[in-house]
Write an enzyme that holds these catalytic residues in place. Structure first.
Site, PDB file in Angstrom:
ATOM      1  N   SER A  64       0.792  -1.233   0.000  1.00 13.27           N
ATOM      2  CA  SER A  64       0.000   0.000   0.000  1.00 13.27           C
ATOM      3  C   SER A  64       0.823   1.281   0.000  1.00 13.27           C
ATOM      4  CB  SER A  64      -0.954   0.016   1.200  1.00 13.27           C
ATOM      5  OG  SER A  64      -1.992  -0.907   1.007  1.00 13.27           O
ATOM      6  N   LYS A  67       0.417   3.422  -2.989  1.00 19.34           N
ATOM      7  CA  LYS A  67      -0.733   4.316  -3.136  1.00 19.34           C
ATOM      8  C   LYS A  67      -0.325   5.790  -3.066  1.00 19.34           C
ATOM      9  CE  LYS A  67      -3.673   0.765  -1.051  1.00 19.34           C
ATOM     10  NZ  LYS A  67      -4.471   0.348   0.124  1.00 19.34           N
ATOM     11  N   TYR A 191      -4.048  -2.338 -10.018  1.00 17.76           N
ATOM     12  CA  TYR A 191      -3.932  -2.236  -8.564  1.00 17.76           C
ATOM     13  C   TYR A 191      -3.057  -3.346  -7.989  1.00 17.76           C
ATOM     14  CZ  TYR A 191      -5.292  -2.199  -3.658  1.00 17.76           C
ATOM     15  OH  TYR A 191      -5.264  -2.176  -2.289  1.00 17.76           O
ATOM     16  N   TYR A 243      -4.314   3.452   8.283  1.00 20.48           N
ATOM     17  CA  TYR A 243      -5.606   2.827   8.522  1.00 20.48           C
ATOM     18  C   TYR A 243      -6.128   3.168   9.918  1.00 20.48           C
ATOM     19  CZ  TYR A 243      -3.622   0.297   4.582  1.00 20.48           C
ATOM     20  OH  TYR A 243      -3.011  -0.021   3.410  1.00 20.48           O
ATOM     21  N   VAL A 261       1.252  -3.695   4.035  1.00 20.12           N
ATOM     22  CA  VAL A 261       1.214  -4.970   4.764  1.00 20.12           C
ATOM     23  C   VAL A 261       2.419  -5.855   4.450  1.00 20.12           C
ATOM     24  CG1 VAL A 261      -1.282  -4.966   5.075  1.00 20.12           C
ATOM     25  CG2 VAL A 261      -0.293  -6.059   3.038  1.00 20.12           C
TER      26      VAL A 261
END
Length: 309
Positions: A64, A67, A191, A243, A261
């Site tokens: 992530s 992103k 993605y 998060y 992760v």
């Protein structure tokens, strides 16, 4: 004068005795193979210095953290129109939750939860073939890090695709609300591959320097984004980058950051440096356990905290 190399060595030595190192992500089979004994950390400063310790030259799946880079690209393509399709608020729910998406009619809370990042990938896809867009993302990151050796781990990408049922559900749900403009399988292909990019701590720290340097990449002396956009990206990293642990990270570390992760964290020290840390064991929120501890120790010693030393 800070002795950053000695400080990194001390942090690495202290954490080598840590027995509770968190739990590796096991819902992606390739990531489940990681050894949670790994620890690496690197600091790249805007004036060209580089400091590293541990497994800082060992590639890992950035997941992530990618992103941040696709958000930068999407804003470059459509500017503030992006915020019509994705919000800028912390989610307060799990990164792969569909509940909030249903309540808010297919508009994700922010670009760093999975649903939001899938929308961003859809924007970056921009009516091209997925292969072309994936190549564009990799080239962009290579340019940021000034390193052409950065690659996609195809085994991780395949593993993501084979097990990405929840992400497919999110994508289909947003497609039903008209918030995905390309076929679901094409957007997800982009993605999954962006998440499977493999980088070292050194490469990752260098790639984040444009966010520490007002949008200018000091490695190549090229303008990446306007200064006002850097402020916005860093703000979203601060409020949404970890998060459900974003508030705790801001409280303990006090710097904009984005976790993955795979166990990596990219952190920005405005006007000073970019930091990357990697340790595959995760806390219950999906953030690197030792990585977070290392950053808290670093900030305590350097005073690198946007809220004041």
């Amino acid at each position: 004068m800070l002795d950053l190399q000695s400080l990194l060595n001390d942090i690495s030595q202290t954490l080598s005795n840590q027995t509770d190192r968190g739990k590796v992500a096991d819902y992606i089979p390739e990531l489940a193979k990681q050894d949670n004994q790994h620890f690496g950390m690197a600091i790249a400063t805007i004036d060209g210095q580089l400091f590293s310790t541990g497994d800082a030259f060992e590639p890992f799946s950035i997941q992530s953290i990618s992103k941040v880079f696709t958000l930068t690209m999407a804003l470059g393509k459509i500017g503030d129109k992006l915020w019509e399709r994705v919000g800028r608020e912390p989610s307060g729910t799990a990164f792969n939750s569909i509940v909030q998406l249903e309540q808010e009619r297919g508009v994700p809370r922010n670009p760093f939860i999975n649903a939001g990042a899938i929308v961003v990938s859809d924007v970056v896809l921009a009516d091209h073939q997925p292969k072309e867009t994936i190549g564009e993302i990799v080239r962009f990151i290579r340019c940021l890090a000034d390193d052409d050796s950065i690659m996609i781990d195809e085994d991780v990408a395949q593993s993501e695709g084979d097990t990405g049922f929840r992400n497919a559900a999110l994508a289909n749900y947003m497609r039903a609300f008209g918030n995905l403009h390309h076929p679901v399988e094409e957007t997800l292909d982009v993605y999954f591959h962006q998440c499977a990019i493999a980088m070292t701590c050194v490469q990752l720290a260098r790639s984040g320097l444009y966010l520490a340097n007002g949008g200018m990449n000091p490695l190549t002396a090229s303008k990446v984004v306007p200064r006002h956009r850097v402020r916005r990206i860093n703000a979203i990293m601060m409020t949404c980058g970890h998060y459900d642990g974003s508030g705790e990270f801001a409280f303990c570390v006090g710097l904009p950051g984005k976790s993955g992760v795979g166990g990596g964290i990219l952190v920005i020290v405005p006007d000073k440096a970019a930091i990357a840390v990697w340790s595959p064991g995760l806390d219950p929120n999906g953030n690197s356990k030792l990585g977070t501890m290392a950053l808290e120790m670093l900030v305590a010693k350097t005073g690198w905290n946007v809220f004041g030393a």
